[in-house]
Design a protein around this motif. Structure first.
Motif, PDB file in Angstrom:
ATOM      1  N   MET A   1       0.840  -1.194   0.000  1.00 60.13           N
ATOM      2  CA  MET A   1       0.000   0.000   0.000  1.00 60.13           C
ATOM      3  C   MET A   1       0.877   1.245   0.000  1.00 60.13           C
ATOM      4  O   MET A   1       1.880   1.287   0.683  1.00 60.13           O
ATOM      5  CB  MET A   1      -0.911  -0.002   1.222  1.00 60.13           C
ATOM      6  N   LYS A   2       0.456   2.244  -0.777  1.00 61.26           N
ATOM      7  CA  LYS A   2       1.273   3.446  -0.921  1.00 61.26           C
ATOM      8  C   LYS A   2       0.381   4.672  -0.773  1.00 61.26           C
ATOM      9  O   LYS A   2      -0.786   4.650  -1.183  1.00 61.26           O
ATOM     10  CB  LYS A   2       1.876   3.411  -2.329  1.00 61.26           C
ATOM     11  N   GLN A   3       0.947   5.744  -0.190  1.00 57.16           N
ATOM     12  CA  GLN A   3       0.181   6.992  -0.073  1.00 57.16           C
ATOM     13  C   GLN A   3       0.311   7.808  -1.345  1.00 57.16           C
ATOM     14  O   GLN A   3       1.420   8.049  -1.808  1.00 57.16           O
ATOM     15  CB  GLN A   3       0.722   7.830   1.081  1.00 57.16           C
ATOM     16  N   HIS A   4      -0.820   8.244  -1.883  1.00 57.12           N
ATOM     17  CA  HIS A   4      -0.826   9.044  -3.103  1.00 57.12           C
ATOM     18  C   HIS A   4      -1.420  10.417  -2.791  1.00 57.12           C
ATOM     19  O   HIS A   4      -2.486  10.504  -2.178  1.00 57.12           O
ATOM     20  CB  HIS A   4      -1.697   8.380  -4.174  1.00 57.12           C
ATOM     21  N   VAL A   5      -0.728  11.470  -3.226  1.00 58.22           N
ATOM     22  CA  VAL A   5      -1.288  12.812  -3.071  1.00 58.22           C
ATOM     23  C   VAL A   5      -2.403  12.955  -4.111  1.00 58.22           C
ATOM     24  O   VAL A   5      -2.185  12.736  -5.300  1.00 58.22           O
ATOM     25  CB  VAL A   5      -0.213  13.898  -3.290  1.00 58.22           C
ATOM     26  N   VAL A   6      -3.596  13.289  -3.632  1.00 59.52           N
ATOM     27  CA  VAL A   6      -4.755  13.348  -4.525  1.00 59.52           C
ATOM     28  C   VAL A   6      -5.132  14.786  -4.866  1.00 59.52           C
ATOM     29  O   VAL A   6      -5.449  15.107  -6.011  1.00 59.52           O
ATOM     30  CB  VAL A   6      -5.959  12.630  -3.863  1.00 59.52           C
TER      31      VAL A   6
ATOM     32  N   ALA B   1     -14.569  13.324  -7.438  1.00 56.71           N
ATOM     33  CA  ALA B   1     -14.046  12.056  -7.974  1.00 56.71           C
ATOM     34  C   ALA B   1     -12.621  12.247  -8.494  1.00 56.71           C
ATOM     35  O   ALA B   1     -12.282  13.299  -9.045  1.00 56.71           O
ATOM     36  CB  ALA B   1     -14.951  11.575  -9.102  1.00 56.71           C
ATOM     37  N   PHE B   2     -11.804  11.218  -8.328  1.00 55.03           N
ATOM     38  CA  PHE B   2     -10.423  11.224  -8.819  1.00 55.03           C
ATOM     39  C   PHE B   2     -10.075   9.834  -9.322  1.00 55.03           C
ATOM     40  O   PHE B   2     -10.692   8.843  -8.907  1.00 55.03           O
ATOM     41  CB  PHE B   2      -9.436  11.549  -7.681  1.00 55.03           C
ATOM     42  N   GLN B   3      -9.063   9.794 -10.158  1.00 52.70           N
ATOM     43  CA  GLN B   3      -8.486   8.503 -10.512  1.00 52.70           C
ATOM     44  C   GLN B   3      -7.093   8.468  -9.886  1.00 52.70           C
ATOM     45  O   GLN B   3      -6.284   9.376 -10.113  1.00 52.70           O
ATOM     46  CB  GLN B   3      -8.403   8.322 -12.018  1.00 52.70           C
ATOM     47  N   VAL B   4      -6.850   7.454  -9.067  1.00 48.68           N
ATOM     48  CA  VAL B   4      -5.584   7.347  -8.341  1.00 48.68           C
ATOM     49  C   VAL B   4      -5.068   5.925  -8.460  1.00 48.68           C
ATOM     50  O   VAL B   4      -5.791   4.971  -8.156  1.00 48.68           O
ATOM     51  CB  VAL B   4      -5.789   7.687  -6.848  1.00 48.68           C
ATOM     52  N   ALA B   5      -3.842   5.795  -8.914  1.00 46.33           N
ATOM     53  CA  ALA B   5      -3.221   4.475  -9.036  1.00 46.33           C
ATOM     54  C   ALA B   5      -4.138   3.499  -9.787  1.00 46.33           C
ATOM     55  O   ALA B   5      -4.290   2.344  -9.395  1.00 46.33           O
ATOM     56  CB  ALA B   5      -2.877   3.928  -7.655  1.00 46.33           C
ATOM     57  N   GLY B   6      -4.771   3.997 -10.826  1.00 43.78           N
ATOM     58  CA  GLY B   6      -5.617   3.141 -11.662  1.00 43.78           C
ATOM     59  C   GLY B   6      -6.985   2.840 -11.068  1.00 43.78           C
ATOM     60  O   GLY B   6      -7.742   2.058 -11.638  1.00 43.78           O
TER      61      GLY B   6
ATOM     62  N   THR C   1      -4.967  10.557   4.746  1.00 44.61           N
ATOM     63  CA  THR C   1      -4.088  11.304   5.639  1.00 44.61           C
ATOM     64  C   THR C   1      -3.955  12.713   5.078  1.00 44.61           C
ATOM     65  O   THR C   1      -3.850  12.887   3.866  1.00 44.61           O
ATOM     66  CB  THR C   1      -2.674  10.658   5.655  1.00 44.61           C
ATOM     67  N   VAL C   2      -3.993  13.695   5.962  1.00 49.88           N
ATOM     68  CA  VAL C   2      -3.794  15.078   5.516  1.00 49.88           C
ATOM     69  C   VAL C   2      -2.454  15.564   6.073  1.00 49.88           C
ATOM     70  O   VAL C   2      -2.199  15.445   7.271  1.00 49.88           O
ATOM     71  CB  VAL C   2      -4.933  15.990   6.024  1.00 49.88           C
TER      72      VAL C   2
ATOM     73  N   SER D   1      -2.097  18.771   1.898  1.00 50.05           N
ATOM     74  CA  SER D   1      -2.428  17.809   0.844  1.00 50.05           C
ATOM     75  C   SER D   1      -3.247  16.660   1.395  1.00 50.05           C
ATOM     76  O   SER D   1      -3.014  16.202   2.514  1.00 50.05           O
ATOM     77  CB  SER D   1      -1.151  17.218   0.227  1.00 50.05           C
ATOM     78  N   VAL D   2      -4.170  16.191   0.577  1.00 46.89           N
ATOM     79  CA  VAL D   2      -4.968  15.014   0.929  1.00 46.89           C
ATOM     80  C   VAL D   2      -4.294  13.813   0.276  1.00 46.89           C
ATOM     81  O   VAL D   2      -4.087  13.789  -0.942  1.00 46.89           O
ATOM     82  CB  VAL D   2      -6.411  15.171   0.398  1.00 46.89           C
ATOM     83  N   ARG D   3      -3.932  12.850   1.098  1.00 49.11           N
ATOM     84  CA  ARG D   3      -3.223  11.657   0.605  1.00 49.11           C
ATOM     85  C   ARG D   3      -4.073  10.426   0.877  1.00 49.11           C
ATOM     86  O   ARG D   3      -4.608  10.265   1.972  1.00 49.11           O
ATOM     87  CB  ARG D   3      -1.884  11.505   1.317  1.00 49.11           C
ATOM     88  N   VAL D   4      -4.159   9.562  -0.104  1.00 47.67           N
ATOM     89  CA  VAL D   4      -4.976   8.358   0.028  1.00 47.67           C
ATOM     90  C   VAL D   4      -4.066   7.132  -0.108  1.00 47.67           C
ATOM     91  O   VAL D   4      -3.223   7.068  -1.017  1.00 47.67           O
ATOM     92  CB  VAL D   4      -6.084   8.328  -1.047  1.00 47.67           C
ATOM     93  N   SER D   5      -4.241   6.180   0.801  1.00 53.10           N
ATOM     94  CA  SER D   5      -3.442   4.944   0.760  1.00 53.10           C
ATOM     95  C   SER D   5      -4.155   3.899  -0.080  1.00 53.10           C
ATOM     96  O   SER D   5      -5.285   3.514   0.208  1.00 53.10           O
ATOM     97  CB  SER D   5      -3.245   4.399   2.176  1.00 53.10           C
ATOM     98  N   ILE D   6      -3.468   3.481  -1.140  1.00 55.48           N
ATOM     99  CA  ILE D   6      -4.041   2.459  -2.045  1.00 55.48           C
ATOM    100  C   ILE D   6      -2.987   1.406  -2.286  1.00 55.48           C
ATOM    101  O   ILE D   6      -1.832   1.731  -2.569  1.00 55.48           O
ATOM    102  CB  ILE D   6      -4.484   3.102  -3.383  1.00 55.48           C
TER     103      ILE D   6
END
Ligand code: FES
Length: 115
Positions: free
Chosen positions: A1-6, A19-24, A105-106, A110-115
């Protein structure tokens, strides 16, 4: 799992979602009174885009198609598809299923999402 800045925190006003597309993956990020949350973007009933629905009671997302409601924080089904009358027939083959949720995580604005 990795944190992505969204996105930046100010890109989504409180009480709104985007809506966003993150890591596919297609996800929706929600800004609630107590912070940011993320779920899969499509309804588990028949895949409507949840970002076109609405946030109700401050913590639930309502699907734009048949009005299923999910708890944004847990993904749990609160009300299953119930509109229009007759949709219950479809529910026999499309049973209740929670949304996948993602850890948010903020940091540094930045808003970061773990995927
Ligand atoms: S697609 Fe969401 S309730 Fe039917």
């Amino acid at each position: 799992m990795k944190q992505h800045v969204v996105c930046r925190t100010d890109e989504i006003k409180r009480g709104h979602m985007k809506a966003f597309q993150v890591a596919g993956r297609n996800i929706v990020v929600y800004h609630l009174a107590d912070g940011f949350y993320a779920t899969q973007a499509s309804c588990t009933h028949v895949f409507a885009p949840l970002a076109r629905g609405k946030i109700v009671d401050g913590c639930k997302v309502q699907c734009p198609f048949h009005r299923a409601r999910f708890d944004i924080r847990t993904g749990e089904v609160i009300d299953w598809a119930n509109f229009p009358v007759g949709i219950q027939l479809l529910n026999a083959v499309r049973g209740q299923k929670p949304l996948t949720i993602y850890k948010v995580t903020v940091r540094d604005g930045s808003v970061r999402v773990s995927i």
